[in-house]
Design a protein around this motif. Structure first.
Motif, PDB file in Angstrom:
ATOM      1  N   LEU A 203      78.663  61.061   4.098  1.00 12.85           N
ATOM      2  CA  LEU A 203      78.394  60.961   5.535  1.00 12.85           C
ATOM      3  C   LEU A 203      79.312  61.899   6.314  1.00 12.85           C
ATOM      4  CD1 LEU A 203      78.312  57.045   5.789  1.00 12.85           C
ATOM      5  CD2 LEU A 203      76.325  58.560   5.789  1.00 12.85           C
ATOM      6  N   PRO A 204      78.796  62.995   6.884  1.00 12.91           N
ATOM      7  CA  PRO A 204      79.615  63.888   7.708  1.00 12.91           C
ATOM      8  C   PRO A 204      79.722  63.335   9.140  1.00 12.91           C
ATOM      9  CG  PRO A 204      77.400  64.765   7.519  1.00 12.91           C
ATOM     10  CD  PRO A 204      77.424  63.509   6.695  1.00 12.91           C
ATOM     11  N   LEU A 205      80.406  62.229   9.251  1.00 14.21           N
ATOM     12  CA  LEU A 205      80.416  61.488  10.514  1.00 14.21           C
ATOM     13  C   LEU A 205      81.416  62.044  11.517  1.00 14.21           C
ATOM     14  CD1 LEU A 205      79.105  59.028  11.860  1.00 14.21           C
ATOM     15  CD2 LEU A 205      80.871  57.592  10.832  1.00 14.21           C
ATOM     16  N   TYR A 206      82.506  62.636  11.025  1.00 13.56           N
ATOM     17  CA  TYR A 206      83.565  63.117  11.907  1.00 13.56           C
ATOM     18  C   TYR A 206      83.646  64.644  11.809  1.00 13.56           C
ATOM     19  CZ  TYR A 206      84.752  58.199  11.686  1.00 13.56           C
ATOM     20  OH  TYR A 206      84.699  56.820  11.744  1.00 13.56           O
ATOM     21  N   PRO A 207      83.420  65.359  12.918  1.00 14.23           N
ATOM     22  CA  PRO A 207      83.287  66.825  12.879  1.00 14.23           C
ATOM     23  C   PRO A 207      84.463  67.562  12.262  1.00 14.23           C
ATOM     24  CG  PRO A 207      82.575  65.967  15.009  1.00 14.23           C
ATOM     25  CD  PRO A 207      83.189  64.818  14.272  1.00 14.23           C
ATOM     26  N   LYS A 208      85.681  67.098  12.451  1.00 12.75           N
ATOM     27  CA  LYS A 208      86.853  67.830  11.983  1.00 12.75           C
ATOM     28  C   LYS A 208      87.456  67.228  10.710  1.00 12.75           C
ATOM     29  CE  LYS A 208      88.059  69.500  16.601  1.00 12.75           C
ATOM     30  NZ  LYS A 208      89.124  69.605  17.634  1.00 12.75           N
ATOM     31  N   LYS A 209      86.701  66.373  10.044  1.00 12.88           N
ATOM     32  CA  LYS A 209      87.180  65.750   8.815  1.00 12.88           C
ATOM     33  C   LYS A 209      86.153  65.936   7.705  1.00 12.88           C
ATOM     34  CE  LYS A 209      89.888  62.106  11.097  1.00 12.88           C
ATOM     35  NZ  LYS A 209      90.107  60.629  11.189  1.00 12.88           N
ATOM     36  N   PRO A 210      86.591  65.854   6.448  1.00 16.30           N
ATOM     37  CA  PRO A 210      85.626  65.934   5.345  1.00 16.30           C
ATOM     38  C   PRO A 210      84.642  64.768   5.413  1.00 16.30           C
ATOM     39  CG  PRO A 210      87.896  66.158   4.561  1.00 16.30           C
ATOM     40  CD  PRO A 210      87.971  65.711   5.985  1.00 16.30           C
ATOM     41  N   PRO A 211      83.464  64.916   4.814  1.00 14.26           N
ATOM     42  CA  PRO A 211      82.506  63.808   4.794  1.00 14.26           C
ATOM     43  C   PRO A 211      83.086  62.572   4.119  1.00 14.26           C
ATOM     44  CG  PRO A 211      81.475  65.858   4.082  1.00 14.26           C
ATOM     45  CD  PRO A 211      82.942  66.130   4.163  1.00 14.26           C
ATOM     46  N   ILE A 212      82.638  61.420   4.569  1.00 10.91           N
ATOM     47  CA  ILE A 212      82.966  60.163   3.900  1.00 10.91           C
ATOM     48  C   ILE A 212      82.087  60.062   2.656  1.00 10.91           C
ATOM     49  CG2 ILE A 212      82.905  57.635   4.107  1.00 10.91           C
ATOM     50  CD1 ILE A 212      83.024  58.175   7.225  1.00 10.91           C
ATOM     51  N   VAL A 213      82.688  59.928   1.498  1.00 11.11           N
ATOM     52  CA  VAL A 213      81.943  59.821   0.248  1.00 11.11           C
ATOM     53  C   VAL A 213      82.185  58.444  -0.359  1.00 11.11           C
ATOM     54  CG1 VAL A 213      81.577  60.760  -2.058  1.00 11.11           C
ATOM     55  CG2 VAL A 213      82.103  62.305  -0.153  1.00 11.11           C
ATOM     56  N   VAL A 214      81.096  57.734  -0.585  1.00  7.87           N
ATOM     57  CA  VAL A 214      81.182  56.360  -1.099  1.00  7.87           C
ATOM     58  C   VAL A 214      80.259  56.222  -2.301  1.00  7.87           C
ATOM     59  CG1 VAL A 214      81.007  53.911  -0.517  1.00  7.87           C
ATOM     60  CG2 VAL A 214      81.531  55.575   1.273  1.00  7.87           C
ATOM     61  N   GLU A 215      80.744  55.550  -3.347  1.00  2.48           N
ATOM     62  CA  GLU A 215      79.934  55.297  -4.533  1.00  2.48           C
ATOM     63  C   GLU A 215      79.817  53.802  -4.785  1.00  2.48           C
ATOM     64  OE1 GLU A 215      81.659  57.334  -7.847  1.00  2.48           O
ATOM     65  OE2 GLU A 215      80.732  59.248  -7.307  1.00  2.48           O
ATOM     66  N   ALA A 216      78.646  53.383  -5.249  1.00  3.47           N
ATOM     67  CA  ALA A 216      78.402  51.993  -5.627  1.00  3.47           C
ATOM     68  C   ALA A 216      78.390  51.893  -7.143  1.00  3.47           C
ATOM     69  CB  ALA A 216      77.075  51.498  -5.064  1.00  3.47           C
ATOM     70  N   PRO A 217      79.038  50.888  -7.727  1.00  2.00           N
ATOM     71  CA  PRO A 217      79.083  50.774  -9.189  1.00  2.00           C
ATOM     72  C   PRO A 217      77.710  50.498  -9.781  1.00  2.00           C
ATOM     73  CG  PRO A 217      79.964  48.795  -8.160  1.00  2.00           C
ATOM     74  CD  PRO A 217      79.760  49.789  -7.057  1.00  2.00           C
ATOM     75  N   ALA A 218      77.573  50.774 -11.062  1.00  2.00           N
ATOM     76  CA  ALA A 218      76.314  50.516 -11.766  1.00  2.00           C
ATOM     77  C   ALA A 218      75.984  49.030 -11.694  1.00  2.00           C
ATOM     78  CB  ALA A 218      76.428  50.956 -13.218  1.00  2.00           C
ATOM     79  N   PRO A 219      74.752  48.677 -11.303  1.00  2.00           N
ATOM     80  CA  PRO A 219      74.386  47.264 -11.182  1.00  2.00           C
ATOM     81  C   PRO A 219      74.066  46.651 -12.546  1.00  2.00           C
ATOM     82  CG  PRO A 219      72.514  48.626 -10.609  1.00  2.00           C
ATOM     83  CD  PRO A 219      73.664  49.576 -10.884  1.00  2.00           C
ATOM     84  N   GLU A 220      74.245  45.358 -12.650  1.00  2.00           N
ATOM     85  CA  GLU A 220      74.046  44.680 -13.924  1.00  2.00           C
ATOM     86  C   GLU A 220      72.625  44.812 -14.437  1.00  2.00           C
ATOM     87  OE1 GLU A 220      75.016  42.776 -17.335  1.00  2.00           O
ATOM     88  OE2 GLU A 220      76.387  43.463 -15.757  1.00  2.00           O
ATOM     89  N   HIS A 221      71.625  44.789 -13.532  1.00  2.00           N
ATOM     90  CA  HIS A 221      70.240  44.821 -13.994  1.00  2.00           C
ATOM     91  C   HIS A 221      69.846  46.173 -14.598  1.00  2.00           C
ATOM     92  CE1 HIS A 221      69.706  46.645  -9.991  1.00  2.00           C
ATOM     93  NE2 HIS A 221      68.540  47.093 -10.396  1.00  2.00           N
ATOM     94  N   MET A 222      70.688  47.197 -14.405  1.00  2.00           N
ATOM     95  CA  MET A 222      70.426  48.507 -15.016  1.00  2.00           C
ATOM     96  C   MET A 222      71.391  48.819 -16.156  1.00  2.00           C
ATOM     97  SD  MET A 222      69.586  50.914 -11.669  1.00  2.00           S
ATOM     98  CE  MET A 222      69.519  52.423 -12.633  1.00  2.00           C
ATOM     99  N   ARG A 223      72.339  47.970 -16.381  1.00  2.00           N
ATOM    100  CA  ARG A 223      73.444  48.310 -17.283  1.00  2.00           C
ATOM    101  C   ARG A 223      72.978  48.550 -18.719  1.00  2.00           C
ATOM    102  NH1 ARG A 223      78.716  48.709 -16.987  1.00  2.00           N
ATOM    103  NH2 ARG A 223      80.070  48.159 -18.732  1.00  2.00           N
ATOM    104  N   ALA A 224      72.098  47.710 -19.246  1.00  2.00           N
ATOM    105  CA  ALA A 224      71.661  47.880 -20.636  1.00  2.00           C
ATOM    106  C   ALA A 224      70.965  49.220 -20.827  1.00  2.00           C
ATOM    107  CB  ALA A 224      70.736  46.731 -21.043  1.00  2.00           C
ATOM    108  N   GLY A 225      70.080  49.573 -19.896  1.00  2.00           N
ATOM    109  CA  GLY A 225      69.384  50.844 -19.997  1.00  2.00           C
ATOM    110  C   GLY A 225      70.321  52.025 -19.854  1.00  2.00           C
ATOM    111  N   LEU A 226      71.298  51.927 -18.946  1.00  2.00           N
ATOM    112  CA  LEU A 226      72.263  53.009 -18.767  1.00  2.00           C
ATOM    113  C   LEU A 226      73.112  53.203 -20.011  1.00  2.00           C
ATOM    114  CD1 LEU A 226      73.434  52.290 -15.103  1.00  2.00           C
ATOM    115  CD2 LEU A 226      72.090  54.251 -15.856  1.00  2.00           C
ATOM    116  N   LEU A 227      73.559  52.102 -20.616  1.00  2.00           N
ATOM    117  CA  LEU A 227      74.339  52.193 -21.838  1.00  2.00           C
ATOM    118  C   LEU A 227      73.545  52.856 -22.948  1.00  2.00           C
ATOM    119  CD1 LEU A 227      76.144  48.725 -21.803  1.00  2.00           C
ATOM    120  CD2 LEU A 227      77.200  50.956 -21.453  1.00  2.00           C
ATOM    121  N   GLY A 228      72.241  52.515 -23.022  1.00  2.00           N
ATOM    122  CA  GLY A 228      71.373  53.131 -24.032  1.00  2.00           C
ATOM    123  C   GLY A 228      71.169  54.616 -23.829  1.00  2.00           C
ATOM    124  N   CYS A 229      71.422  55.079 -22.591  1.00  2.00           N
ATOM    125  CA  CYS A 229      71.291  56.510 -22.279  1.00  2.00           C
ATOM    126  C   CYS A 229      72.638  57.224 -22.241  1.00  2.00           C
ATOM    127  CB  CYS A 229      70.572  56.688 -20.943  1.00  2.00           C
ATOM    128  SG  CYS A 229      68.834  56.252 -20.961  1.00  2.00           S
TER     129      CYS A 229
END
Length: 235
Positions: A203-229
């Motif tokens: 999110l480039p919310l503040y003109p004179k600052k770097p963008p806000i970068v946020v990550e969400a962890p892998a959800p449980e309902h996708m975890r088995a498939g992600l591990l398999g990949c």
């Protein structure tokens, strides 16, 4: 990284980022962002817990499908919401990355899907979409993060923000998102649910600052498939 599997009623534990203007939460799959004609529990029912001393509850600045988990930005007051809405309305201003587990998968390791999209029906209540040459321009970049067990783990970056864009683009390209009951082979109410996760926001919310970068962890309902990949090996 440990997945966040707290229920929606513990919405405060799903907070990923907070400042004076914006909150970013990890929305759980299965929870609608806004009330719909069929009623039922929505994120709106839980937003008072995120006021943090302000007189009004925050409001969502964009949409995620009910069955999509991950990063959702909220404006903490009217002026903040207006700034966020302007950012999300400007194509390419907000950086979005989604993780998807798809059936089969592309042969290449990276590419783009450039397919215009339009509504399937003239009914204004219908959100179902289709690829249509006369529709609105729609562009998605994709990159393979892993493969295994007949599935492919993709990072999807939508340049435009059309309704159901990622779901239609993947299905039209021959690799529907696993568990999609509208555009793929998933069944309504079945497990696994839609394997689509809003992994990150920039999110480039503040003109004179770097963008806000946020990550969400892998959800449980996708975890088995992600591990398999190969998710575990990828860190």
């Amino acid at each position: 990284m440990v997945p966040n599997d707290a229920p929606a009623t513990d919405i405060g534990t799903r907070l990923l980022y907070r400042d004076a203007l914006v909150l970013v939460i990890d929305k759980p799959a299965g929870l609608a962002v806004h009330p719909g004609p069929k009623g039922g529990e929505t994120l709106t029912d839980h937003l008072d817990a995120l006021r943090f001393g302000l007189p009004r509850r925050p409001e969502a600045a964009h949409r995620l499908d009910r069955d999509t988990s991950g990063c959702l930005a909220l404006g903490r007051h009217a002026k903040a919401l207006a700034r966020l809405n302007k950012l999300f309305a400007a194509s390419g201003s907000v950086g979005k990355t989604y993780w998807a587990l798809v059936e089969g998968g592309p042969e290449a390791d990276a590419g783009s899907i450039d397919l215009p999209l339009a509504r399937r029906s003239d009914d204004p209540r219908s959100w179902w979409m289709k690829a249509d040459p006369s529709g609105d321009p729609s562009l998605t970049h994709w990159r393979v993060l892993g493969r295994g067990g007949g599935l492919t783990w993709l990072a999807l970056t939508p340049v435009t923000g059309r309704t159901h864009q990622l779901r239609v683009h993947c299905a039209a390209s021959g690799f529907p998102i696993l568990g999609d009951p509208i555009y793929g082979s998933g069944q309504r109410g079945a497990t696994p649910s839609l394997q689509l996760h809003a992994r990150a926001l920039s999110l480039p919310l503040y003109p004179k600052k770097p963008p806000i970068v946020v990550e969400a962890p892998a959800p449980e309902h996708m975890r088995a498939g992600l591990l398999g990949c190969g998710y575990e090996a990828a860190g």
